[in-house]
Scaffold this active site. Structure first.
Site, short mmCIF file in Angstrom:
data_model
loop_
_atom_site.label_atom_id
_atom_site.label_comp_id
_atom_site.label_asym_id
_atom_site.label_seq_id
_atom_site.Cartn_x
_atom_site.Cartn_y
_atom_site.Cartn_z
N HIS A 299 -2.37 2.73 8.56
CA HIS A 299 -3.46 2.05 7.86
C HIS A 299 -3.68 0.70 8.52
O HIS A 299 -2.72 -0.02 8.80
CB HIS A 299 -3.12 1.86 6.38
CG HIS A 299 -4.01 0.87 5.71
ND1 HIS A 299 -5.38 1.07 5.63
CD2 HIS A 299 -3.78 -0.33 5.12
CE1 HIS A 299 -5.92 0.02 5.01
NE2 HIS A 299 -4.97 -0.84 4.70
N HIS B 54 -12.70 -2.32 3.05
CA HIS B 54 -11.28 -2.45 3.34
C HIS B 54 -10.94 -2.07 4.79
O HIS B 54 -10.82 -2.95 5.61
CB HIS B 54 -10.51 -1.59 2.31
CG HIS B 54 -9.03 -1.81 2.32
ND1 HIS B 54 -8.24 -1.56 1.22
CD2 HIS B 54 -8.19 -2.23 3.30
CE1 HIS B 54 -6.98 -1.84 1.51
NE2 HIS B 54 -6.93 -2.24 2.77
N HIS C 87 -7.02 -2.52 9.51
CA HIS C 87 -8.35 -3.06 9.25
C HIS C 87 -9.05 -3.30 10.59
O HIS C 87 -9.41 -4.43 10.91
CB HIS C 87 -8.28 -4.39 8.49
CG HIS C 87 -7.51 -4.35 7.20
ND1 HIS C 87 -7.15 -5.48 6.51
CD2 HIS C 87 -7.05 -3.30 6.47
CE1 HIS C 87 -6.49 -5.14 5.40
NE2 HIS C 87 -6.41 -3.82 5.36
N TYR D 187 -20.08 13.82 19.28
CA TYR D 187 -19.29 15.03 18.98
C TYR D 187 -17.83 14.73 18.71
O TYR D 187 -17.15 15.47 17.98
CB TYR D 187 -19.46 16.06 20.10
CG TYR D 187 -18.62 15.79 21.33
CD1 TYR D 187 -19.09 14.97 22.36
CD2 TYR D 187 -17.34 16.35 21.45
CE1 TYR D 187 -18.31 14.72 23.47
CE2 TYR D 187 -16.57 16.10 22.57
CZ TYR D 187 -17.05 15.27 23.58
OH TYR D 187 -16.27 15.02 24.66
N GLU E 8 0.82 -1.22 0.00
CA GLU E 8 0.00 0.00 0.00
C GLU E 8 0.86 1.27 0.00
O GLU E 8 0.37 2.34 0.35
CB GLU E 8 -0.93 0.02 1.22
CG GLU E 8 -1.95 -1.10 1.26
CD GLU E 8 -3.11 -0.92 0.28
OE1 GLU E 8 -2.95 -0.25 -0.75
OE2 GLU E 8 -4.18 -1.48 0.57
N TYR F 41 -8.69 23.99 22.01
CA TYR F 41 -8.07 22.97 22.84
C TYR F 41 -6.71 22.60 22.27
O TYR F 41 -5.76 22.38 22.98
CB TYR F 41 -8.95 21.72 22.81
CG TYR F 41 -9.57 21.33 24.12
CD1 TYR F 41 -9.03 21.74 25.33
CD2 TYR F 41 -10.69 20.51 24.14
CE1 TYR F 41 -9.61 21.35 26.51
CE2 TYR F 41 -11.28 20.12 25.32
CZ TYR F 41 -10.74 20.54 26.51
OH TYR F 41 -11.31 20.14 27.65
ZN LIG Z 1 -5.28 -2.73 3.92
#
Ligand SMILES: [Zn+2]
Length: 215
Positions: A89, A152, A91, A110, A70, A205
Protein backbone atom coordinates in the site's frame (compact mmCIF):
# COMPACT_ATOMS: atom_id res chain seq x y z
CA UNK A 1 14.03 -14.03 9.64
CA UNK A 2 14.74 -14.20 5.92
CA UNK A 3 11.19 -13.09 5.14
CA UNK A 4 11.55 -10.14 7.55
CA UNK A 5 14.71 -9.12 5.73
CA UNK A 6 12.93 -9.41 2.37
CA UNK A 7 10.11 -7.22 3.67
CA UNK A 8 12.61 -4.53 4.72
CA UNK A 9 14.41 -4.71 1.37
CA UNK A 10 11.12 -4.37 -0.54
CA UNK A 11 10.02 -1.45 1.68
CA UNK A 12 13.29 0.34 0.87
CA UNK A 13 12.97 -0.55 -2.83
CA UNK A 14 9.44 0.89 -2.76
CA UNK A 15 10.79 4.24 -1.58
CA UNK A 16 13.81 4.11 -3.91
CA UNK A 17 11.45 3.50 -6.86
CA UNK A 18 9.72 6.80 -6.08
CA UNK A 19 6.26 5.31 -5.59
CA UNK A 20 6.35 6.05 -1.88
CA UNK A 21 7.86 8.70 0.35
CA UNK A 22 8.54 8.58 4.04
CA UNK A 23 6.46 6.14 6.04
CA UNK A 24 3.08 6.73 4.40
CA UNK A 25 2.95 3.30 2.77
CA UNK A 26 3.00 -0.15 4.27
CA UNK A 27 3.87 -3.62 3.19
CA UNK A 28 3.08 -7.15 4.34
CA UNK A 29 3.76 -10.76 3.45
CA UNK A 30 1.81 -13.90 4.39
CA UNK A 31 3.44 -16.14 6.98
CA UNK A 32 1.83 -19.41 8.13
CA UNK A 33 -1.69 -18.53 9.35
CA UNK A 34 -0.93 -14.84 9.64
CA UNK A 35 1.39 -12.26 8.16
CA UNK A 36 4.37 -9.99 8.73
CA UNK A 37 3.77 -6.25 8.38
CA UNK A 38 5.82 -3.06 8.55
CA UNK A 39 5.50 -1.21 11.86
CA UNK A 40 3.84 2.13 12.43
CA UNK A 41 5.99 5.24 12.18
CA UNK A 42 9.51 3.83 11.74
CA UNK A 43 11.55 4.98 8.73
CA UNK A 44 12.22 2.09 6.38
CA UNK A 45 15.91 2.93 6.26
CA UNK A 46 16.08 2.40 10.04
CA UNK A 47 14.10 -0.86 10.09
CA UNK A 48 15.68 -3.90 11.74
CA UNK A 49 14.19 -7.41 11.32
CA UNK A 50 12.92 -7.36 14.94
CA UNK A 51 10.87 -4.21 14.19
CA UNK A 52 8.67 -6.14 11.74
CA UNK A 53 5.39 -7.08 13.41
CA UNK A 54 3.94 -10.57 13.18
CA UNK A 55 0.15 -10.68 13.28
CA UNK A 56 -2.29 -13.55 13.31
CA UNK A 57 -5.37 -13.69 11.12
CA UNK A 58 -7.51 -12.31 13.96
CA UNK A 59 -5.43 -9.14 13.90
CA UNK A 60 -3.55 -9.76 17.16
CA UNK A 61 0.13 -9.14 17.75
CA UNK A 62 2.61 -9.43 20.62
CA UNK A 63 5.40 -7.08 21.70
CA UNK A 64 5.60 -3.34 22.10
CA UNK A 65 5.98 -2.35 18.43
CA UNK A 66 2.68 -1.43 16.79
CA UNK A 67 1.81 -2.65 13.30
CA UNK A 68 0.98 -0.17 10.56
CA UNK A 69 -2.33 1.56 11.27
CA UNK A 70 -3.65 0.00 8.04
CA UNK A 71 -3.20 -3.61 9.26
CA UNK A 72 -6.94 -4.20 9.00
CA UNK A 73 -7.17 -4.34 5.20
CA UNK A 74 -4.01 -6.43 5.04
CA UNK A 75 -5.62 -8.97 7.39
CA UNK A 76 -8.94 -8.96 5.53
CA UNK A 77 -7.25 -9.43 2.14
CA UNK A 78 -5.26 -12.43 3.44
CA UNK A 79 -8.49 -13.87 4.84
CA UNK A 80 -10.39 -13.57 1.58
CA UNK A 81 -7.79 -13.81 -1.13
CA UNK A 82 -5.88 -17.07 -1.22
CA UNK A 83 -4.05 -15.76 -4.31
CA UNK A 84 -2.44 -12.96 -2.32
CA UNK A 85 0.90 -13.68 -0.66
CA UNK A 86 2.05 -10.09 -0.37
CA UNK A 87 0.32 -6.70 -0.14
CA UNK A 88 1.71 -3.27 -0.87
CA UNK A 89 0.00 0.00 0.00
CA UNK A 90 1.40 3.40 -0.96
CA UNK A 91 0.43 6.92 -1.97
CA UNK A 92 2.15 7.20 -5.38
CA UNK A 93 1.72 10.72 -6.74
CA UNK A 94 -0.23 9.94 -9.94
CA UNK A 95 -2.35 7.17 -8.40
CA UNK A 96 -3.17 9.48 -5.49
CA UNK A 97 -4.05 12.28 -7.94
CA UNK A 98 -6.61 10.07 -9.71
CA UNK A 99 -7.79 8.73 -6.34
CA UNK A 100 -8.47 12.30 -5.14
CA UNK A 101 -10.59 12.80 -8.26
CA UNK A 102 -12.24 9.44 -7.39
CA UNK A 103 -11.41 8.43 -10.92
CA UNK A 104 -10.94 4.74 -11.73
CA UNK A 105 -8.45 3.89 -14.47
CA UNK A 106 -10.40 2.70 -17.54
CA UNK A 107 -9.07 0.62 -20.45
CA UNK A 108 -7.24 3.57 -22.00
CA UNK A 109 -4.12 1.38 -22.42
CA UNK A 110 -4.02 -2.39 -22.82
CA UNK A 111 -1.59 -2.81 -19.89
CA UNK A 112 -4.48 -1.87 -17.56
CA UNK A 113 -5.20 -5.63 -17.82
CA UNK A 114 -2.12 -6.24 -15.65
CA UNK A 115 -4.39 -5.63 -12.63
CA UNK A 116 -6.56 -8.56 -13.73
CA UNK A 117 -9.54 -6.90 -15.44
CA UNK A 118 -10.87 -4.30 -17.86
CA UNK A 119 -10.25 -1.43 -15.47
CA UNK A 120 -8.63 -0.54 -12.17
CA UNK A 121 -11.37 0.45 -9.74
CA UNK A 122 -11.28 3.15 -7.12
CA UNK A 123 -12.51 2.04 -3.67
CA UNK A 124 -14.95 4.38 -1.93
CA UNK A 125 -13.53 6.66 0.74
CA UNK A 126 -13.49 5.86 4.44
CA UNK A 127 -11.17 6.98 7.26
CA UNK A 128 -7.78 5.27 7.22
CA UNK A 129 -7.41 2.25 9.47
CA UNK A 130 -11.15 1.56 9.70
CA UNK A 131 -13.12 -1.59 8.99
CA UNK A 132 -15.26 0.47 6.62
CA UNK A 133 -12.20 1.28 4.49
CA UNK A 134 -11.19 -2.37 4.49
CA UNK A 135 -14.68 -3.38 3.31
CA UNK A 136 -14.56 -0.84 0.46
CA UNK A 137 -11.11 -2.05 -0.58
CA UNK A 138 -12.19 -5.70 -0.66
CA UNK A 139 -15.12 -4.78 -2.90
CA UNK A 140 -12.93 -2.82 -5.31
CA UNK A 141 -10.44 -5.71 -5.43
CA UNK A 142 -13.03 -8.24 -6.64
CA UNK A 143 -11.34 -10.12 -9.52
CA UNK A 144 -8.48 -7.61 -9.41
CA UNK A 145 -4.94 -7.51 -8.08
CA UNK A 146 -4.97 -3.78 -7.48
CA UNK A 147 -7.24 -0.82 -6.83
CA UNK A 148 -7.06 2.88 -6.10
CA UNK A 149 -8.52 4.17 -2.84
CA UNK A 150 -10.53 7.40 -2.97
CA UNK A 151 -8.72 10.44 -1.56
CA UNK A 152 -5.90 8.17 -0.47
CA UNK A 153 -3.72 5.92 -2.65
CA UNK A 154 -3.10 2.48 -4.11
CA UNK A 155 -3.14 -1.18 -3.03
CA UNK A 156 -1.47 -4.01 -4.95
CA UNK A 157 -1.56 -7.74 -4.27
CA UNK A 158 1.15 -10.12 -5.41
CA UNK A 159 2.20 -13.75 -5.43
CA UNK A 160 5.28 -12.44 -3.63
CA UNK A 161 6.77 -9.13 -2.47
CA UNK A 162 8.70 -8.38 -5.62
CA UNK A 163 5.63 -8.94 -7.84
CA UNK A 164 3.51 -6.69 -5.63
CA UNK A 165 6.14 -3.95 -5.98
CA UNK A 166 6.48 -4.45 -9.73
CA UNK A 167 2.71 -4.20 -10.14
CA UNK A 168 2.64 -0.96 -8.13
CA UNK A 169 5.36 0.56 -10.32
CA UNK A 170 3.48 -0.52 -13.46
CA UNK A 171 0.20 0.98 -12.23
CA UNK A 172 1.82 4.24 -11.17
CA UNK A 173 3.17 4.57 -14.72
CA UNK A 174 -0.31 3.90 -16.15
CA UNK A 175 -1.74 6.51 -13.77
CA UNK A 176 0.81 9.04 -14.96
CA UNK A 177 0.02 8.41 -18.64
CA UNK A 178 -3.73 8.53 -17.95
CA UNK A 179 -3.31 11.80 -16.07
CA UNK A 180 -1.33 13.25 -18.97
CA UNK A 181 -4.00 12.11 -21.43
CA UNK A 182 -6.66 13.87 -19.37
CA UNK A 183 -4.58 17.05 -19.43
CA UNK A 184 -4.85 17.09 -23.24
CA UNK A 185 -8.26 15.53 -23.83
CA UNK A 186 -10.20 12.31 -23.36
CA UNK A 187 -8.17 9.21 -24.23
CA UNK A 188 -9.67 6.60 -26.54
CA UNK A 189 -10.96 3.67 -24.47
CA UNK A 190 -10.41 0.12 -25.70
CA UNK A 191 -13.64 -1.85 -25.97
CA UNK A 192 -14.53 -4.84 -23.78
CA UNK A 193 -13.86 -7.33 -26.57
CA UNK A 194 -10.33 -6.09 -27.03
CA UNK A 195 -9.64 -6.04 -23.30
CA UNK A 196 -10.95 -9.60 -22.97
CA UNK A 197 -8.54 -10.61 -25.74
CA UNK A 198 -5.68 -8.92 -23.91
CA UNK A 199 -6.66 -10.54 -20.61
CA UNK A 200 -6.64 -13.93 -22.34
CA UNK A 201 -3.17 -13.25 -23.78
CA UNK A 202 -1.88 -12.13 -20.39
CA UNK A 203 -3.09 -15.48 -19.00
CA UNK A 204 -1.18 -17.38 -21.71
CA UNK A 205 1.86 -15.28 -21.13
CA UNK A 206 1.40 -16.02 -17.47
CA UNK A 207 4.66 -14.53 -16.51
CA UNK A 208 3.96 -11.21 -18.11
CA UNK A 209 3.56 -10.17 -14.50
CA UNK A 210 6.32 -7.61 -14.46
CA UNK A 211 9.46 -8.15 -12.48
CA UNK A 212 11.16 -5.36 -10.57
CA UNK A 213 13.32 -3.21 -12.75
CA UNK A 214 16.73 -2.64 -11.33
CA UNK A 215 17.65 1.03 -10.98
ZN1 LIG B 1 -2.30 5.08 3.24
Amino acid sequence: MELRQQLIETANAMNASGINRGTSGNLSVRLNDGFLITPSGINYSELAPEDIVEMNIKGEWGGSIKPSSEWRFHRDIYRQRADSQAILHAHPVFCATLACLVRPIPAFHYVVAVAGGRDIRCAAYATFGTQELSDHVLTALTDRKACLMANHGLICLGADLSRALALAIEIEQLAQVYYQCLAVGEPVILDDEEMDRVLEKFKDYGKLTPTVRQP
